[in-house]
Design an enzyme around this catalytic site. Structure first.
Site: not given
Ligand code: UGA
Length: 435
Positions: A89, A149, A206, A247, A258, A326
């Site tokens: 999507t 999810e 999110n 986070f 996402c 991405r």
């Molecule tokens: C995110 C959500 O955390 C999931 O719960 C959700 O299911 C998913 O999107 C989705 O909608 O499919 P994801 O995209 O795998 O998961 O990535 P995250 O682990 O959430 O990290 C996102 C960004 O935040 C990354 O660039 C990461 O480096 C950054 N981040 C995360 C930080 O800069 N600091 C933190 O403490 C945590």
């Protein structure tokens, strides 16, 4: 456990993980995909994505005979009771999610479904999609359920097996309960809601997490100016259970497939309905500013001008433990540096070939390891928190890049080791060593 076969349509990271994990819970799962070559590879137990633990579970499911892969949605749905839509999507270009693929597939499979079948939206879809699918489907004997999810790339299998909650929403309560029962073995809290609430829970979660990250990144900017330390601040805030300690790690901005898409989509959903929600635009703007600040730090480290300066990028993926580039904040920073004339060279454990210029991001030549990337660089900037970077031998770095400045965009490295090796170390949101 409810009776009935599960069809999973789409074997991207959500579909493949969900299908494989549902099979490991004992369900009979058939995954359908449009790409016949990919179907063949997956049938042979090959995992097309980088996801810890997935390959083993997939091979177990295939060997047990309750996980199969077929070409095309039509072949997957015949005789299925539950049909999980795990389709792309993407951002339609105007911040709204593009649902054309979802509706095309629903129109294609609708007439083939058995009476009593339950169509489940798993990928993130805007509020109102379940209702729209009911119209496209035009079948009063088939129910539509939203079951978003919450998997994180890199830990998706663990997230599936130990979810914080399972959210299921539908106007048809019995159908929602049947879908929720598929997860009985997981013993997670179940939240059964309307379809609209379920769809919004996903976006709200999110966007809230993205907002939390933007907040701590702005605090990092402020901490640098007032002489405070963002790591200490996050630690102090995290003890408050209402805030929580997760986070809160400052970085070069957030990215991935996402958060950027969903934060913008939620802003558009609110705008389209005339609801003021200024925090969402501010969340995205603050993220761009965090990326700008990271580029500013690299320019400062280079003495104020990046033209012709060799800059090594440590990490290219949007976070560690994934091969996903991405909307990577690392590439956002690379773009800013490239625009100012820096000569980039990157190393990432999952990137073996040079990155071509793509999607507005610059080309980045790939190095074989972190030292190779650093060779001859004036500035080294750590952008992705891969654990292996914490093990880097600073003496070796100083040998290949004498006098270099290390900008640690994730506060991952040992500042003392860098300084002891004769390198200058610039952290994020905290004082450099000795200051
Ligand atoms: C995110 C959500 O955390 C999931 O719960 C959700 O299911 C998913 O999107 C989705 O909608 O499919 P994801 O995209 O795998 O998961 O990535 P995250 O682990 O959430 O990290 C996102 C960004 O935040 C990354 O660039 C990461 O480096 C950054 N981040 C995360 C930080 O800069 N600091 C933190 O403490 C945590």
């Amino acid at each position: 456990m409810p009776d009935g076969r599960i069809a999973v349509i789409g074997t991207g990271y959500v579909g493949l993980t969900s299908g494989t994990c549902l099979a490991s819970l004992g369900h009979e799962v058939v995954c359908g995909d449009v790409d016949p070559a990919k179907v063949e590879r997956m049938s042979g137990g090959e995992v097309p994505i980088f996801e810890d633990g997935l390959q083993e579970l997939m091979r177990q499911g295939i060997a047990a005979g309750n996980l199969t892969f077929v070409h095309g949605a039509r072949n997957a749905v015949r005789g299925a009771r539950f049909i999980f839509l795990c389709l792309p999507t993407p951002d339609g270009g105007d911040g709204r999610a593009d649902l054309r693929i979802v509706h095309q597939v629903v129109a294609e499979i609708g007439p083939l479904l058995d009476p009593g079948a339950i169509l489940v939206t798993k990928s993130t879809v805007p509020v109102g999609t379940a209702e729209d699918i009911i119209v496209t489907l035009d079948r009063s004997d088939v129910s539509v359920v939203s079951n978003p999810e919450f998997l994180q790339e890199g830990t998706a299998v663990r997230n599936f097996m130990k979810p914080d909650r399972v959210v299921v929403g539908s106007q048809d309560r019995a159908a929602a309960e049947a879908v929720a029962a598929l997860y009985d073995k997981l013993k997670a809290p179940k939240v059964i809601t309307s379809a609209e609430s379920s769809e919004l829970i996903k976006y709200a979660s999110n966007a809230f997490l993205a907002m939390k990250l933007s907040f701590i990144n702005s605090i990092a900017g402020l901490a640098e100016v007032v002489g405070a330390d963002v790591v200490e601040i996050a630690h102090g805030m995290g003890f408050d259970e209402r805030i929580g300690d997760k986070f809160l790690k400052a970085g070069p901005g957030w990215g991935g497939s996402c958060f950027p898409k969903d934060t913008k989509a939620l802003a558009t959903i609110a705008l389209d309905r005339g609801v003021s929600f200024p925090l969402l635009a501010a969340t995205t703007l603050s993220n761009e500013e965090a990326q700008d600040r990271m580029a500013d730090k690299v320019r400062d480290a280079a003495g104020g001008d990046l033209a012709g300066v060799k800059v090594a990028l440590w990490g290219l993926t949007f976070k560690a433990n994934t091969d996903d580039l991405r909307d990577s904040p690392a590439l956002e920073v690379a773009l800013r540096l490239d625009t100012e004339g820096a000569r980039l060279r990157g190393y990432d454990p999952t990137v073996s070939a040079d990155l071509p210029a793509k999607n507005g991001y610059p080309a980045v030549p790939a190095a074989g390891d972190a030292y190779d990337a650093a060779a001859g660089a004036s500035v080294i900037v750590l952008l992705t928190e891969w654990a292996e970077f914490a093990e880097i031998d600073m003496t070796k770095v100083a040998e290949v890049a004498p006098g270099a400045v290390i900008v640690d965009g994730r506060n991952l490295l040992d500042p003392q080791a860098a300084v002891a090796a004769g390198l200058r170390y610039v952290p994020l949101g905290r004082r450099p060593p000795g200051c």
